[in-house]
Scaffold this active site. Structure first.
Site, PDB file in Angstrom:
ATOM      1  N   ARG A  96      -6.272  10.078  10.252  1.00 45.40           N
ATOM      2  CA  ARG A  96      -7.662   9.905  10.350  1.00 45.40           C
ATOM      3  C   ARG A  96      -8.049  10.016  11.916  1.00 45.40           C
ATOM      4  O   ARG A  96      -9.187  10.620  12.336  1.00 45.40           O
ATOM      5  CB  ARG A  96      -8.277   8.664   9.761  1.00 45.40           C
ATOM      6  CG  ARG A  96      -9.631   8.372   9.959  1.00 45.40           C
ATOM      7  CD  ARG A  96     -10.226   7.114   9.249  1.00 45.40           C
ATOM      8  NE  ARG A  96      -9.932   6.993   7.855  1.00 45.40           N
ATOM      9  CZ  ARG A  96      -9.778   5.814   7.287  1.00 45.40           C
ATOM     10  NH1 ARG A  96     -10.116   4.759   7.732  1.00 45.40           N
ATOM     11  NH2 ARG A  96      -9.557   5.759   5.901  1.00 45.40           N
ATOM     12  N   LYS A 132      -4.110   6.104   2.118  1.00 40.07           N
ATOM     13  CA  LYS A 132      -4.323   5.433   1.001  1.00 40.07           C
ATOM     14  C   LYS A 132      -5.398   5.973   0.154  1.00 40.07           C
ATOM     15  O   LYS A 132      -5.054   6.180  -1.107  1.00 40.07           O
ATOM     16  CB  LYS A 132      -4.497   3.970   1.118  1.00 40.07           C
ATOM     17  CG  LYS A 132      -3.471   3.313   2.064  1.00 40.07           C
ATOM     18  CD  LYS A 132      -3.495   1.751   2.367  1.00 40.07           C
ATOM     19  CE  LYS A 132      -4.336   1.184   3.245  1.00 40.07           C
ATOM     20  NZ  LYS A 132      -4.174   1.750   4.498  1.00 40.07           N
ATOM     21  N   THR A 133      -6.599   6.334   0.771  1.00 39.12           N
ATOM     22  CA  THR A 133      -7.670   6.810  -0.501  1.00 39.12           C
ATOM     23  C   THR A 133      -7.355   8.169  -0.619  1.00 39.12           C
ATOM     24  O   THR A 133      -7.480   8.490  -1.759  1.00 39.12           O
ATOM     25  CB  THR A 133      -9.079   6.669   0.473  1.00 39.12           C
ATOM     26  OG1 THR A 133      -9.347   5.420   0.985  1.00 39.12           O
ATOM     27  CG2 THR A 133     -10.054   7.079  -0.340  1.00 39.12           C
ATOM     28  N   THR A 149      -4.450  -3.418   3.894  1.00 31.61           N
ATOM     29  CA  THR A 149      -3.905  -3.379   5.297  1.00 31.61           C
ATOM     30  C   THR A 149      -2.869  -4.435   5.593  1.00 31.61           C
ATOM     31  O   THR A 149      -2.213  -4.639   6.419  1.00 31.61           O
ATOM     32  CB  THR A 149      -5.122  -3.253   6.220  1.00 31.61           C
ATOM     33  OG1 THR A 149      -5.870  -4.629   5.894  1.00 31.61           O
ATOM     34  CG2 THR A 149      -5.644  -2.217   6.586  1.00 31.61           C
ATOM     35  N   ASP A 151     -10.207  -0.883  -2.670  1.00 31.07           N
ATOM     36  CA  ASP A 151      -9.685  -0.820  -1.245  1.00 31.07           C
ATOM     37  C   ASP A 151      -9.782  -2.339  -0.825  1.00 31.07           C
ATOM     38  O   ASP A 151     -10.277  -3.080  -1.309  1.00 31.07           O
ATOM     39  CB  ASP A 151     -10.742   0.166  -0.576  1.00 31.07           C
ATOM     40  CG  ASP A 151      -9.985   0.352   0.865  1.00 31.07           C
ATOM     41  OD1 ASP A 151      -9.023   0.497   0.865  1.00 31.07           O
ATOM     42  OD2 ASP A 151     -10.762   1.000   1.583  1.00 31.07           O
TER      43      ASP A 151
END
Ligand code: ADE
Length: 340
Positions: free
Chosen positions: A220, A67-68, A161, A112
């Site tokens: 990640r 997302k980032t 999330t 976020d």
């Protein structure tokens, strides 16, 4: 919760630098999430042709899926800046006011964990998103006045999330809403090979595939495992990462062949031993494991649900048959029958 190598959330400053070095800058470099990248490619081109800022984007899905990274790419492709903030840090309207009034035309603001915005801040953001203005209250009581402050046209990227926790009025103000799903192993293997290239370390095809299989569908985690394996191979004097290095390094980390770690195994074993495989409520699971239920729901459960190791029912969580097979557990009571 202790540090877990397979927990995609919670990124230290040092890890942020590592992630940033591997982060793709352009949409064309981004691997996976094809449906989303194709949509963004069109919307970016259209906005650039019109000379307008990009519309607001809401991205939701488990942590660590990009997302980032996508917010960075959006700003880069639009030729603007990215400003990063998060729901929990924006508790007063004044906090957001400072950020919004400093944005330039077309800048991308990433919030976020947007589901954790304070209610007052969330309402404050509606006119900012819709009309690019904010109504700011100065002074108190009888002296209170509303000042209408115009803003430059910016793009909000909301990341969360927990899509279910976003209010309908907020959700409706996003032009693009997209769910990021776990990555298939082939895409993760490509991500691992790309990252190894950037880190200038050789990696065998099957070694990349093995890291991918143990990464819980999450880039990640894949990049984090790659880092451990790279260290291991280097210390062993290998100039290329082979499959044995992956297996040995990840055994040291307690990450098994499908990416489970000690906490996952403890969770499933506890459900089998204490609750005969469930159903059991998440609060009871959290209390027995001495963990936060939110953490379990956001960081641990999603992948276990995805691969069928857990099932969610109205009565609580159940251990799935694939988990029993993988870990070699048997249920004592009646539920074992369901699996025969
Ligand atoms: N690094 C982390 N996620 C990535 C992705 N989706 N594509 C390429 N590199 C990545």
């Amino acid at each position: 919760m202790r540090e877990r190598i397979v927990t995609p959330g919670k990124v230290s400053e040092e890890e942020e630098i590592y992630i940033a070095s591997l982060r793709p800058q352009r949409l064309a470099e981004y691997i996976g999430q094809r449906n989303l990248t194709e949509k963004l490619s069109v919307s970016i081109k259209a906005a650039l042709q019109r000379g307008e800022p990009h519309e607001h984007v809401l991205l939701y899905g488990p942590p660590g899926l990009g997302k980032t990274t996508l917010a960075h790419i959006l700003a880069h492709e639009m030729g603007t800046r990215l400003v990063v903030s998060s729901g929990p840090t924006l508790q007063r309207t004044g906090d957001l006011m400072g950020i919004l009034t400093n944005l330039e035309q077309g800048d991308v603001l990433l919030i976020d964990e947007i589901h954790r915005l304070a209610a007052a801040v969330e309402e404050f953001i509606y006119p900012a998103m819709e009309d690019f203005k904010v109504d700011f209250v100065v002074d108190k009581g009888a002296f209170a006045r509303v000042i209408n402050v115009p803003l430059k046209k910016f793009t909000l990227v909301g990341a969360t999330t927990r899509a279910g926790l976003i209010s309908a009025p907020l959700r409706d103000r996003f032009g693009i809403i997209h769910h990021l799903d776990f990555y298939p192993a082939e895409e993760l293997a490509r991500i691992v090979k790309r990252s190894a290239g950037i880190l200038e370390v050789g990696i065998a095809e099957e070694a990349a595939a093995e890291i991918a299989r143990r990464s819980r569908g999450t880039p990640r985690v894949a990049n984090r495992l790659l880092r451990r394996v790279r260290d291991y191979a280097q210390v062993k004097g290998q100039d290329q990462i082979d499959i044995a290095a992956v297996q040995d390094a990840l055994e040291l980390e307690g990450v098994d062949s499908v990416g489970l770690d000690a906490l996952d195994r403890r969770l499933i074993k506890m459900m089998v031993d204490f609750y005969d495989g469930g159903p059991v409520g998440i609060e009871s699971i959290a209390a027995t494991l001495n963990e936060e239920s939110d953490t379990l729901e956001e960081m641990v459960e999603p992948y276990l649900l995805k691969i069928g190791f857990l099932k969610r029912t109205s009565k609580g969580r159940l251990v799935g048959e694939p988990a029993l097979r993988h870990l070699g557990f048997k249920l004592k009571g009646g539920r074992q029958q369901e699996f025969l």
